[in-house]
Design a protein around this motif. Structure first.
Motif, mmCIF file in Angstrom:
data_model
loop_
_atom_site.group_PDB
_atom_site.id
_atom_site.type_symbol
_atom_site.label_atom_id
_atom_site.label_comp_id
_atom_site.label_asym_id
_atom_site.label_seq_id
_atom_site.Cartn_x
_atom_site.Cartn_y
_atom_site.Cartn_z
ATOM 1 N N THR A 260 104.439 60.455 71.503
ATOM 2 C CA THR A 260 105.884 60.228 71.560
ATOM 3 C C THR A 260 106.471 61.195 72.553
ATOM 4 O O THR A 260 107.041 62.205 72.203
ATOM 5 C CB THR A 260 106.525 60.447 70.181
ATOM 6 O OG1 THR A 260 106.111 61.711 69.682
ATOM 7 C CG2 THR A 260 106.137 59.359 69.231
ATOM 8 N N LEU B 46 114.816 62.384 69.605
ATOM 9 C CA LEU B 46 113.774 62.402 68.578
ATOM 10 C C LEU B 46 113.359 63.833 68.255
ATOM 11 O O LEU B 46 113.167 64.190 67.082
ATOM 12 C CB LEU B 46 112.559 61.596 69.052
ATOM 13 C CG LEU B 46 112.726 60.085 69.133
ATOM 14 C CD1 LEU B 46 111.540 59.455 69.855
ATOM 15 C CD2 LEU B 46 112.881 59.487 67.741
ATOM 16 N N ALA C 201 115.065 63.215 58.769
ATOM 17 C CA ALA C 201 114.363 62.234 57.937
ATOM 18 C C ALA C 201 114.072 62.788 56.551
ATOM 19 O O ALA C 201 114.116 62.050 55.551
ATOM 20 C CB ALA C 201 113.073 61.790 58.629
ATOM 21 N N LEU D 12 120.086 57.019 68.310
ATOM 22 C CA LEU D 12 118.736 56.749 67.813
ATOM 23 C C LEU D 12 118.692 55.439 67.035
ATOM 24 O O LEU D 12 117.710 54.685 67.116
ATOM 25 C CB LEU D 12 118.264 57.902 66.932
ATOM 26 C CG LEU D 12 117.809 59.159 67.685
ATOM 27 C CD1 LEU D 12 117.514 60.280 66.703
ATOM 28 C CD2 LEU D 12 116.583 58.866 68.542
ATOM 29 N N VAL E 152 115.426 53.861 65.389
ATOM 30 C CA VAL E 152 115.117 55.088 64.653
ATOM 31 C C VAL E 152 116.373 55.468 63.870
ATOM 32 O O VAL E 152 117.382 55.857 64.453
ATOM 33 C CB VAL E 152 114.716 56.227 65.608
ATOM 34 C CG1 VAL E 152 114.307 57.464 64.797
ATOM 35 C CG2 VAL E 152 113.590 55.789 66.524
ATOM 36 N N THR F 216 114.455 54.072 58.670
ATOM 37 C CA THR F 216 113.763 52.858 59.102
ATOM 38 C C THR F 216 112.276 53.180 59.142
ATOM 39 O O THR F 216 111.887 54.355 59.014
ATOM 40 C CB THR F 216 114.227 52.435 60.503
ATOM 41 O OG1 THR F 216 113.875 53.482 61.432
ATOM 42 C CG2 THR F 216 115.730 52.180 60.547
ATOM 43 N N LEU G 63 110.378 53.458 61.661
ATOM 44 C CA LEU G 63 110.177 54.465 62.705
ATOM 45 C C LEU G 63 110.639 55.837 62.241
ATOM 46 O O LEU G 63 109.958 56.847 62.461
ATOM 47 C CB LEU G 63 110.940 54.057 63.970
ATOM 48 C CG LEU G 63 110.241 53.113 64.938
ATOM 49 C CD1 LEU G 63 111.173 52.728 66.075
ATOM 50 C CD2 LEU G 63 108.961 53.745 65.480
ATOM 51 N N ALA G 64 111.771 55.896 61.599
ATOM 52 C CA ALA G 64 112.284 57.179 61.125
ATOM 53 C C ALA G 64 111.371 57.787 60.051
ATOM 54 O O ALA G 64 111.260 59.012 59.941
ATOM 55 C CB ALA G 64 113.699 57.016 60.585
ATOM 56 N N THR H 240 108.305 58.023 60.056
ATOM 57 C CA THR H 240 107.232 58.816 60.673
ATOM 58 C C THR H 240 107.663 60.252 60.949
ATOM 59 O O THR H 240 106.815 61.115 61.176
ATOM 60 C CB THR H 240 106.761 58.185 61.996
ATOM 61 O OG1 THR H 240 107.807 58.276 62.979
ATOM 62 C CG2 THR H 240 106.359 56.729 61.811
ATOM 63 N N LEU H 241 108.961 60.529 60.916
ATOM 64 C CA LEU H 241 109.461 61.882 61.139
ATOM 65 C C LEU H 241 109.634 62.675 59.845
ATOM 66 O O LEU H 241 110.036 63.834 59.884
ATOM 67 C CB LEU H 241 110.793 61.837 61.893
ATOM 68 C CG LEU H 241 110.740 61.267 63.310
ATOM 69 C CD1 LEU H 241 112.130 61.250 63.935
ATOM 70 C CD2 LEU H 241 109.773 62.064 64.189
ATOM 71 N N ARG I 271 106.279 64.512 62.585
ATOM 72 C CA ARG I 271 107.354 65.477 62.816
ATOM 73 C C ARG I 271 106.880 66.661 63.652
ATOM 74 O O ARG I 271 107.545 67.062 64.614
ATOM 75 C CB ARG I 271 107.928 65.975 61.483
ATOM 76 C CG ARG I 271 109.127 66.885 61.710
ATOM 77 C CD ARG I 271 109.630 67.556 60.458
ATOM 78 N NE ARG I 271 110.733 68.460 60.791
ATOM 79 C CZ ARG I 271 111.185 69.399 59.990
ATOM 80 N NH1 ARG I 271 110.659 69.567 58.775
ATOM 81 N NH2 ARG I 271 112.169 70.186 60.377
#
Length: 368
Positions: A22, A55, A64, A95, A100, A112, A114-115, A117-118, A127
């Protein structure tokens, strides 16, 4: 594969690329949902590095993590993260426009996929990877990329006056973040690789540059008859031993210290090099491969997990990872054709290249 959970120069890691997936090197397809002019698309591409920066900011603030229990008003998030509410709203709104986070109601945000994953506690959390991508020292090297393109030398060295590995050895706080980031990546690539190959016939595996031993732990869980050696720099051995113990496989695996530029343990019917070869120039790569070949029997195999980009205009993350190598190190991402002469010099022969669901491929090599 290795997790690069050590800052020593020849530490490899459980499938972790030296750098992230990323990063601003990979440009989001902001205009893909509609027809746009070349000028508009170029405008979007030029500004797409802001997605990466946002991000990184979200990861640093731990946004997140504060949404795990449900959606929250931006002022609540601002208070929890010690942020300026109106500015945080502008960041999260941007975002959310690329998937995200989501603005479920005016100024109220939720997670979401995608979010997720953080999140620090999510399976395969990214993260630490996002925070590592944002290291000022790393970003400064990318800002000086023109130097690398003009000279063929790492812009990191040009900016910081020392090479990547030496810098991290002198800054353990950055090395710790780096190690965490590569652990994030290891979990993603390990799973993809395990699903792509059948190793049920392997009795003894040697993970060359195996880092903290995450790959070996996963393999031994899947294959109860297998034994293994995690081979990496001596200072990594205690960490690998702990991982093996925690995974409950220490009775079938050991961690061994050494330098793969000098020698590699014998006795493996399978040797593994994961996301490491691209860190090294061709001469050192031949040296590493030759050391492995000397320890192999005629019936042994070597599996290399690395990115193998296609020719031409076809998109592939490895083509951007190669720019990271150009900026930070002295290795490069190799095509299938570029691997062949290196294998030949080391007394090896390519058997096959197999794609996985991750950006990596599984390269199967046997004695020539």
């Amino acid at each position: 594969m290795n997790d690069k959970h050590d800052t020593g120069r020849n530490t490899m890691s459980d499938n972790a690329p030296l750098v992230s997936t990323t990063d601003q090197e990979v440009l989001p397809q902001l205009g893909s949902a509609r027809e746009v002019s070349p000028h508009t698309r170029m405008y979007e591409l030029l500004y797409s590095s802001l997605v990466s920066r946002l991000l990184i900011t979200a990861a640093e603030l731990g946004i997140a993590d504060h949404l795990v229990d449900g959606e929250r008003d931006v002022e609540d998030l601002a208070q929890r993260t010690e942020s300026h509410g109106p500015s945080l709203y502008r960041a999260l709104r941007a975002l959310a426009s690329v998937g995200v986070f989501t603005e479920v109601r005016p100024r109220v945000f939720g997670l979401t996929p995608l979010a997720e994953t953080l999140r620090s506690d999510s399976e395969g959390s990214m993260r630490d990877l996002a925070r590592y991508v944002g290291l000022p020292e790393r970003q400064a090297a990318f800002a000086a990329l023109t130097h690398s393109v003009r000279t063929g030398k790492p812009s990191f060295d040009h900016v910081h006056g020392t090479d990547w590995w030496s810098y991290f050895q002198a800054h353990p706080e950055l090395a710790a973040l780096f190690n965490g980031a590569m652990g994030n990546m290891a979990k993603m690539v390990n799973g993809a690789t395990l699903d792509a190959v059948d190793l049920s016939d392997v009795r003894h595996l040697v993970d060359v540059g195996g880092g903290r031993g995450y790959l070996v732990s996963k393999l031994l869980e899947r294959y109860p008859e297998m034994t293994a050696v995690v081979y990496d720099l001596p200072r990594v051995v205690p960490e690998a031993e702990q991982v093996l113990r925690e995974a409950g496989v220490a009775d079938r695996a050991r961690a061994e210290g050494g330098n793969f530029l000098e020698w590699v343990p014998e006795g493996g019917d399978l040797y593994v090099l994961s996301w490491t070869i691209h860190d090294w120039n061709d001469d050192d790569t031949v040296r590493i491969l030759s050391n492995i070949r000397r320890s192999m029997t005629d019936d042994s195999r070597l599996i290399i997990i690395d990115e193998v980009p296609p020719a031409g205009d076809a998109p592939h993350f490895g083509k951007f990872e190669d720019i990271v190598m150009l900026s930070l190190l002295r290795g490069h991402i190799r095509t299938r054709e570029e691997f062949l002469p290196l294998f030949e010099k080391a007394g090896l022969r390519l058997r096959e290249v197999r794609s996985t669901s991750a950006p990596t491929s599984v390269i199967v090599v046997v004695p020539a």
